[in-house]
Design an enzyme around this catalytic site. Sequence first.
Site, PDB file in Angstrom:
ATOM      1  N   GLY A   6       8.591  20.908 106.242  1.00  0.00           N
ATOM      2  CA  GLY A   6       7.373  21.021 105.428  1.00  0.00           C
ATOM      3  C   GLY A   6       6.843  22.435 105.235  1.00  0.00           C
ATOM      4  NE  ARG A  27       8.130  17.927 118.484  1.00  0.00           N
ATOM      5  CZ  ARG A  27       7.474  16.839 118.121  1.00  0.00           C
ATOM      6  NH1 ARG A  27       6.997  16.027 119.043  1.00  0.00           N
ATOM      7  NH2 ARG A  27       7.300  16.548 116.848  1.00  0.00           N
ATOM      8  NE  ARG A  28      12.050  17.607 113.766  1.00  0.00           N
ATOM      9  CZ  ARG A  28      11.492  17.112 112.661  1.00  0.00           C
ATOM     10  NH1 ARG A  28      12.052  16.062 112.074  1.00  0.00           N
ATOM     11  NH2 ARG A  28      10.415  17.647 112.139  1.00  0.00           N
ATOM     12  CG  ASN A  78       2.778  24.694 109.911  1.00  0.00           C
ATOM     13  OD1 ASN A  78       2.154  24.207 108.970  1.00  0.00           O
ATOM     14  ND2 ASN A  78       3.999  24.288 110.238  1.00  0.00           N
ATOM     15  CE1 TYR A 144      -3.811  15.632 111.090  1.00  0.00           C
ATOM     16  CE2 TYR A 144      -5.094  15.088 109.136  1.00  0.00           C
ATOM     17  CZ  TYR A 144      -4.172  15.892 109.789  1.00  0.00           C
ATOM     18  OH  TYR A 144      -3.603  16.962 109.127  1.00  0.00           O
ATOM     19  N   PRO A 174      -5.434  22.483 103.452  1.00  0.00           N
ATOM     20  CG  PRO A 174      -3.145  22.690 103.755  1.00  0.00           C
ATOM     21  CD  PRO A 174      -4.436  22.663 104.519  1.00  0.00           C
ATOM     22  CB  THR A 179       5.411  17.905 104.324  1.00  0.00           C
ATOM     23  OG1 THR A 179       4.341  17.157 104.924  1.00  0.00           O
ATOM     24  CG2 THR A 179       4.826  19.108 103.585  1.00  0.00           C
ATOM     25  CD  GLU A 180      10.751  15.889 107.711  1.00  0.00           C
ATOM     26  OE1 GLU A 180      10.564  15.704 108.925  1.00  0.00           O
ATOM     27  OE2 GLU A 180      11.764  16.446 107.260  1.00  0.00           O
TER      28      GLU A 180
HETATM   29  P1  NDP Z   1       5.755  18.047 108.673  1.00  0.00           P
HETATM   30  O1  NDP Z   1       5.797  16.745 109.404  1.00  0.00           O
HETATM   31  O2  NDP Z   1       6.692  18.234 107.542  1.00  0.00           O
HETATM   32  O3  NDP Z   1       5.929  19.252 109.700  1.00  0.00           O
HETATM   33  C1  NDP Z   1       5.296  19.248 110.959  1.00  0.00           C
HETATM   34  C2  NDP Z   1       5.884  20.367 111.810  1.00  0.00           C
HETATM   35  O4  NDP Z   1       5.168  20.399 113.061  1.00  0.00           O
HETATM   36  C3  NDP Z   1       7.357  20.142 112.126  1.00  0.00           C
HETATM   37  O5  NDP Z   1       8.049  21.355 112.011  1.00  0.00           O
HETATM   38  C4  NDP Z   1       7.351  19.690 113.581  1.00  0.00           C
HETATM   39  O6  NDP Z   1       8.498  20.154 114.253  1.00  0.00           O
HETATM   40  C5  NDP Z   1       6.106  20.424 114.124  1.00  0.00           C
HETATM   41  N1  NDP Z   1       5.570  19.727 115.289  1.00  0.00           N
HETATM   42  C6  NDP Z   1       4.985  18.508 115.312  1.00  0.00           C
HETATM   43  N2  NDP Z   1       4.686  18.164 116.588  1.00  0.00           N
HETATM   44  C7  NDP Z   1       5.094  19.206 117.372  1.00  0.00           C
HETATM   45  C8  NDP Z   1       5.078  19.445 118.762  1.00  0.00           C
HETATM   46  N3  NDP Z   1       4.579  18.548 119.630  1.00  0.00           N
HETATM   47  N4  NDP Z   1       5.585  20.605 119.239  1.00  0.00           N
HETATM   48  C9  NDP Z   1       6.112  21.511 118.379  1.00  0.00           C
HETATM   49  N5  NDP Z   1       6.153  21.350 117.043  1.00  0.00           N
HETATM   50  C10 NDP Z   1       5.658  20.200 116.546  1.00  0.00           C
HETATM   51  O7  NDP Z   1       4.241  18.202 108.165  1.00  0.00           O
HETATM   52  P2  NDP Z   1       3.474  19.369 107.370  1.00  0.00           P
HETATM   53  O8  NDP Z   1       4.363  20.492 107.050  1.00  0.00           O
HETATM   54  O9  NDP Z   1       2.728  18.712 106.278  1.00  0.00           O
HETATM   55  O10 NDP Z   1       2.411  19.781 108.484  1.00  0.00           O
HETATM   56  C11 NDP Z   1       2.172  21.111 108.886  1.00  0.00           C
HETATM   57  C12 NDP Z   1       0.686  21.277 109.165  1.00  0.00           C
HETATM   58  O11 NDP Z   1      -0.045  21.084 107.961  1.00  0.00           O
HETATM   59  C13 NDP Z   1       0.113  20.293 110.174  1.00  0.00           C
HETATM   60  O12 NDP Z   1      -0.767  20.983 111.037  1.00  0.00           O
HETATM   61  C14 NDP Z   1      -0.671  19.311 109.295  1.00  0.00           C
HETATM   62  O13 NDP Z   1      -1.714  18.702 109.982  1.00  0.00           O
HETATM   63  C15 NDP Z   1      -1.149  20.240 108.209  1.00  0.00           C
HETATM   64  N6  NDP Z   1      -1.570  19.626 106.961  1.00  0.00           N
HETATM   65  C16 NDP Z   1      -0.681  18.870 106.245  1.00  0.00           C
HETATM   66  C17 NDP Z   1      -1.088  18.292 105.057  1.00  0.00           C
HETATM   67  C18 NDP Z   1      -0.193  17.396 104.258  1.00  0.00           C
HETATM   68  O14 NDP Z   1      -0.722  16.655 103.404  1.00  0.00           O
HETATM   69  N7  NDP Z   1       1.100  17.424 104.455  1.00  0.00           N
HETATM   70  C19 NDP Z   1      -2.425  18.538 104.527  1.00  0.00           C
HETATM   71  C20 NDP Z   1      -3.272  19.321 105.369  1.00  0.00           C
HETATM   72  C21 NDP Z   1      -2.827  19.862 106.518  1.00  0.00           C
HETATM   73  P3  NDP Z   1       9.373  19.319 115.309  1.00  0.00           P
HETATM   74  O15 NDP Z   1       9.204  17.866 114.979  1.00  0.00           O
HETATM   75  O16 NDP Z   1      10.772  19.830 115.134  1.00  0.00           O
HETATM   76  O17 NDP Z   1       8.788  19.704 116.630  1.00  0.00           O
HETATM   77  C1  8X3 Z   2      -3.550  16.068 105.751  1.00  0.00           C
HETATM   78  C2  8X3 Z   2      -4.300  15.734 104.529  1.00  0.00           C
HETATM   79  O1  8X3 Z   2      -5.941  14.099 103.515  1.00  0.00           O
HETATM   80  O2  8X3 Z   2      -4.105  13.165 104.774  1.00  0.00           O
HETATM   81  O3  8X3 Z   2      -4.275  16.843 106.633  1.00  0.00           O
HETATM   82  O4  8X3 Z   2      -5.893  14.260 105.906  1.00  0.00           O
HETATM   83  S1  8X3 Z   2      -5.094  14.248 104.706  1.00  0.00           S
END
Ligand code: NDP
Ligand code: 8X3
Length: 244
Positions: A6, A27-28, A78, A144, A174, A179-180
């Site tokens: 993401g 982690r992956r 992030n 959350y 955002p 994303t995932e």
């Molecule tokens: P993804 O699920 O695509 O990515 C999440 C990332 O966080 C992965 O790389 C994962 O890596 C890492 N992660 C999760 N848990 C852990 C852990 N315990 N330790 C280390 N790494 C961790 O989601 P996004 O890219 O969307 O999310 C990124 C950020 O953006 C988050 O903080 C999310 O809350 C925020 N966000 C996302 C929005 C959306 O709509 N997508 C909107 C607003 C904010 P791995 O699993 O390999 O550890």
């Molecule tokens: C992720 C966006 O609207 O699902 O933080 O909370 S929302």
Amino acid sequence: TGATSGIGKSTAELLAHGSYKLILCGRREDRLEALKTELSTKTEVLTLSFDVSDRDAVEKAIASLPKAWETVDVLINNAGNAHGLAPFHEGNLDDWDAMIDINVKGLLYVTKAIVPKMVERKSGHIINIGSIAGKEAYPNGNVYCGSKHAVNAINNGLRMDLNPYGIKVSQICPGMVETEFSLVRFKGDEEMAKKVYVDLEPLKPQDIAEMIEFILSRPTHVNISDMITFPTAQASSTLVNRKK
Ligand code: NDP
Ligand code: 8X3
């Protein structure tokens, strides 16, 4: 942190074209290695695999940085996810623990491991990925939203405490980014995840990566402290203009 998917992955890909050396965390390990292979042709890359919610693992990972990588100029917090979407009284305690442990405590552990040296050097930049969920709660988002409200407050407090040292602290909040994120929230249920983005054009992870690059490329005297960003079709957490 969170470079395996993401927003974090897109940010790594974008910043690899600039003047940055990258420390990619997640982690992956297989994904970290694949990304390292992809980006090593463009810049120097080091990977660190650890769980941000594991305090010892965070400390060990940061302490393991070779001398040439010890100076971290920019920290992008992030890593994080939503786990579940349910009314409070039906909430799953393991989901709650995961969100508080990862989104809040994980961000704190990583930041605490990096910030003291920024303070010593009187320079650095921390970018926290918050969320619109950190500005307003929405139905079923309870914990959350709580975790992202905590990120919002920590971001602001950190900026105040680091102000005497000239360290920049910025947040991006955002709305919906495809994303995932939803796949994790709905525990791998692809149909449920897809429904979140149906009949609208969500933000792409690259959109947020470009904002990160913009924030980082401002002159020394400019700190963008906060940036709320929606897809055009979204006006708030709950107000979304779907085409049908
Ligand atoms: P993804 O699920 O695509 O990515 C999440 C990332 O966080 C992965 O790389 C994962 O890596 C890492 N992660 C999760 N848990 C852990 C852990 N315990 N330790 C280390 N790494 C961790 O989601 P996004 O890219 O969307 O999310 C990124 C950020 O953006 C988050 O903080 C999310 O809350 C925020 N966000 C996302 C929005 C959306 O709509 N997508 C909107 C607003 C904010 P791995 O699993 O390999 O550890
Ligand atoms: C992720 C966006 O609207 O699902 O933080 O909370 S929302």
